[in-house]
Design a protein around this motif. Structure first.
Motif, mmCIF file in Angstrom:
data_model
loop_
_atom_site.group_PDB
_atom_site.id
_atom_site.type_symbol
_atom_site.label_atom_id
_atom_site.label_comp_id
_atom_site.label_asym_id
_atom_site.label_seq_id
_atom_site.Cartn_x
_atom_site.Cartn_y
_atom_site.Cartn_z
ATOM 1 N N PRO A 64 1.123 -1.346 -0.089
ATOM 2 C CA PRO A 64 -0.396 -0.105 -0.126
ATOM 3 C C PRO A 64 0.934 0.613 0.155
ATOM 4 C CG PRO A 64 -0.264 -0.958 1.759
ATOM 5 C CD PRO A 64 0.748 -2.183 1.252
ATOM 6 N N ARG A 65 1.988 1.440 0.301
ATOM 7 C CA ARG A 65 2.531 2.442 0.597
ATOM 8 C C ARG A 65 3.623 2.461 -1.068
ATOM 9 N NH1 ARG A 65 7.789 -0.164 4.840
ATOM 10 N NH2 ARG A 65 6.850 -1.269 2.419
ATOM 11 N N THR A 66 3.373 2.223 -1.889
ATOM 12 C CA THR A 66 3.820 2.055 -3.122
ATOM 13 C C THR A 66 3.312 1.500 -4.439
ATOM 14 O OG1 THR A 66 4.699 -0.084 -3.615
ATOM 15 C CG2 THR A 66 6.726 1.448 -2.888
ATOM 16 N N GLY A 67 1.650 1.139 -4.204
ATOM 17 C CA GLY A 67 0.939 0.495 -5.424
ATOM 18 C C GLY A 67 1.757 -0.657 -5.851
ATOM 19 N N ARG A 68 2.742 -1.576 -5.207
ATOM 20 C CA ARG A 68 3.419 -2.290 -6.324
ATOM 21 C C ARG A 68 3.675 -3.326 -6.246
ATOM 22 N NH1 ARG A 68 8.926 0.121 -8.636
ATOM 23 N NH2 ARG A 68 8.720 -2.091 -10.270
ATOM 24 N N LEU A 106 1.162 -8.745 9.520
ATOM 25 C CA LEU A 106 1.391 -7.717 8.062
ATOM 26 C C LEU A 106 0.306 -6.728 8.366
ATOM 27 C CD1 LEU A 106 -0.082 -11.531 6.312
ATOM 28 C CD2 LEU A 106 1.960 -10.657 7.053
ATOM 29 N N LEU A 107 0.772 -5.942 7.286
ATOM 30 C CA LEU A 107 0.089 -4.654 7.183
ATOM 31 C C LEU A 107 -0.963 -4.875 6.093
ATOM 32 C CD1 LEU A 107 3.734 -2.662 8.814
ATOM 33 C CD2 LEU A 107 1.829 -3.260 9.761
ATOM 34 N N THR A 108 -1.046 -5.367 5.436
ATOM 35 C CA THR A 108 -1.571 -5.683 4.322
ATOM 36 C C THR A 108 -2.359 -6.526 4.266
ATOM 37 O OG1 THR A 108 -1.939 -4.312 2.338
ATOM 38 C CG2 THR A 108 -0.063 -5.429 1.991
ATOM 39 N N SER A 116 -6.586 -14.018 13.351
ATOM 40 C CA SER A 116 -6.909 -13.351 12.406
ATOM 41 C C SER A 116 -7.213 -11.998 13.480
ATOM 42 C CB SER A 116 -7.971 -13.926 11.539
ATOM 43 O OG SER A 116 -7.790 -14.957 10.673
ATOM 44 N N PRO A 117 -7.496 -10.331 13.004
ATOM 45 C CA PRO A 117 -8.150 -9.268 13.074
ATOM 46 C C PRO A 117 -8.882 -9.998 13.985
ATOM 47 C CG PRO A 117 -7.535 -8.882 11.184
ATOM 48 C CD PRO A 117 -7.321 -10.299 11.111
ATOM 49 N N GLU A 151 -4.999 -8.168 6.835
ATOM 50 C CA GLU A 151 -4.627 -7.007 6.613
ATOM 51 C C GLU A 151 -5.281 -6.926 8.692
ATOM 52 O OE1 GLU A 151 -4.393 -1.786 7.499
ATOM 53 O OE2 GLU A 151 -5.441 -3.290 5.292
ATOM 54 N N GLY A 152 -3.215 -7.736 9.366
ATOM 55 C CA GLY A 152 -3.310 -6.768 10.975
ATOM 56 C C GLY A 152 -3.308 -8.677 11.018
ATOM 57 N N SER A 153 -3.576 -9.542 10.068
ATOM 58 C CA SER A 153 -2.817 -10.810 11.122
ATOM 59 C C SER A 153 -1.990 -10.955 11.117
ATOM 60 C CB SER A 153 -3.065 -11.606 9.514
ATOM 61 O OG SER A 153 -4.233 -11.894 8.785
#
Length: 538
Positions: free
Chosen positions: A364-368, A442-444, A477-478, A495-497
């Motif tokens: 999410p920081r770069t879109g790549r 995981l942050l995404t 899981s979150p 995300e958040g796992s």
């Protein structure tokens, strides 16, 4: 001859350092998942750097496949060839073998090659190690032996094909260029050697190096006691175990190594290409009966190795094969089990690890796109003189891990725990090393692939030693629900796992009641033996 041999060895070391410095991926730059070697003009390994044993054994079989399609007499300076297809002598698809001819006084005198694990070469999962693969076409781009460069000019079309089949195209091309550059390094050093030695001198020295290693190995084999040594390991494929059986029989000065009785290939990727099976034999022989003999094609001439067609150690095309390293852990264990009666001081109990954890998605920081993965270390097996080391990749791999700082800086994840798993080493006169606990936040969201190693059976002990603890993986899981991963598995993690991996500990050596009381006390002081501490508190 010895001066030339050490010069060749120095060339291999410099090739490897050049590759590590010039590469872009953490897999090569940080984990050093790469190896280098020099061959004769006939494609026999003369000298190899002290890198990854399974790589170097595989490289012994790969170049002859190249020479079947490209006659040496038609090669020119600056030519480069590439192969990654296990059915053409390679290991698994992420491992690119890049080789080129070496010339002295205008004559072909040998080849230089590097093997490097590329982070992603396509396929059905990020990092090209899909747990759910059922055929090799699921695992990424396959390259039979092809010409990558002619007279120094790299084929731009082939470069585009390789880049188009990777989720990380710029990284692939940078790492590929670094591999090509290692051949240039080797050629420059050969040019320098020819200022001191003629081409005939170098060819003669290479031939003598191989002949002397062969003669030394044959002498040792001829002195072995008659009869057959047998070993076995149970390859842990989730809830299923697959037997790997081996029989070693000296016949005059040749050692016959027969894997008859080994289990059939599986539908998933838990299969070892024949080249990796041979590599395990080379490693086991080198550290036992071949100790002190240079590991090269001369040593290999004294070995006759067979593995049943269609077995887990020699699968039929198009079997999936990306988890070959996990199979090789057990192949090596079976070989040491057979050799332990003759060489008790040179073998280890079973060594642990967690297998390969891979994930990928969009940053999410770069879109790549991003992709990450690595083989996770565990506890090494104990020996007859010492406890096992903790947090080590099993012996056939010899890898580093990826530093936490680099992971958090370059990937959308946070490492919340990285520590030794107490009590995971098998008990014995000498205990096994401890596994590792690593927790990934995981942050995404990400697609994850788990090629789990030793999830149901811990590594075996030797001489009465107890097995190490198995690998344990859980995903929280979150919303707080927990899922256990105890087999090869592909899944989606939001995300958040939190993914927590505890890798297997090493097996113990000798009976536990023979352990030195001071060693027990030392483990208690260090907090390694939590079971005893908790029992005393209760």
């Amino acid at each position: 001859m010895e001066l030339v041999r050490n010069s060749f060895s120095g060339i291999c070391d410099e090739m490897a350092e050049s590759l590590v410095r010039s590469s872009h991926s953490p897999n090569i730059k940080e984990r050093r998942d790469c190896s280098c070697c020099l061959y004769t003009a006939r494609g026999e390994i003369v000298v190899q750097a002290e890198h990854i044993p399974v790589h170097l054994g595989v490289m012994a079989t790969a170049l002859p496949h190249v020479l079947l399609d490209f006659p040496p007499e038609e090669m020119a300076p600056g030519d480069v060839f590439i192969v990654n297809d296990p059915y053409h002598g390679a290991n698994h698809l992420p491992d690119f073998i890049v080789a080129g001819p070496l010339f002295a006084e205008g004559r072909l005198i040998g080849f230089a090659a590097s093997m490097a694990h590329h982070t992603d070469v396509g396929g059905m999962a990020p990092r090209s190690m899909p747990a759910g693969a059922t055929e090799i076409f699921h695992e990424g781009l396959r390259l039979p032996p092809v010409r990558l460069a002619s007279a120094g000019r790299v084929d731009p079309g082939l470069r585009r094909v390789i880049a188009a089949n990777s989720r990380l195209p710029e990284e692939r091309l940078a790492d590929l260029d670094a591999q090509i550059a290692t051949i240039e390094v080797a050629q420059r050093r050969i040019d320098e050697l020819t200022q001191r030695y003629s081409a005939d001198d170098l060819l003669s020295a290479a031939a003598r190096i191989l002949d002397m290693a062969e003669a030394a190995t044959r002498r040792v084999v001829a002195e072995l006691p008659s009869g057959t040594l047998r070993g076995q390991a149970l390859a842990d494929y989730g809830p299923t175990t697959i037997p790997i059986r081996v029989a070693l029989t000296p016949r005059e000065d040749v050692l016959e190594v027969d894997f008859a009785g080994t289990g059939d290939q599986v539908v998933g990727p838990f299969n070892s290409c024949l080249s990796a099976t041979l590599a395990c034999v080379f490693m086991a022989v080198r550290i036992t009966l071949g100790e002190g003999i240079p590991a090269n094609a001369g040593m290999y001439r004294a070995l006759h190795i067979t593995a049943p067609d269609g077995s887990i150690l020699n699968p039929r095309y198009p079997a999936a094969i990306s988890a070959a390293a996990q199979v090789s852990y057990h192949t090596f264990e079976a070989l040491l089990d057979a050799l332990a009666p003759l060489y008790p001081e040179r073998v280890l109990a079973g060594s642990g690890g967690g297998g390969v954890f891979s994930l990928g998605g969009t940053d999410p920081r770069t879109g790549r796109l991003f992709a990450y993965g690595e083989a996770l270390g565990g506890g090494s097996g104990a020996s007859c003189v010492a406890d096992g080391e903790s947090g080590m990749i099993p012996p056939i791999a010899n890898l580093h891990d990826t530093p936490v700082e680099l992971l958090e800086m370059s990937l959308p994840m946070r490492i919340e725990r990285y520590e030794i798993v107490e009590d995971s080493g098998g008990a014995g006169r000498f205990r096994g090393g401890f596994g590792l606990r690593r927790a990934f936040r995981l942050l995404t969201s990400a697609r994850c692939s788990f090629q789990v190693s030793m999830p149901t059976r811990g590594p075996a002990g030797l001489d009465g030693g107890e097995p190490g603890a198995p690998t344990r993986i859980r995903i929280v899981s979150p919303d707080g629900t927990t899922r256990r991963v105890d087999r090869f598995m592909d899944l989606f993690a939001p995300e958040g796992s939190l993914i927590e991996i505890e890798t297997a500990g090493g097996g113990g050596y000798g009976r536990p009641e023979e352990r030195d009381p001071e060693a027990l006390a030392s483990d208690l002081r260090a907090g390694y033996d939590r079971r005893r501490v908790e029992g005393e508190a209760a």
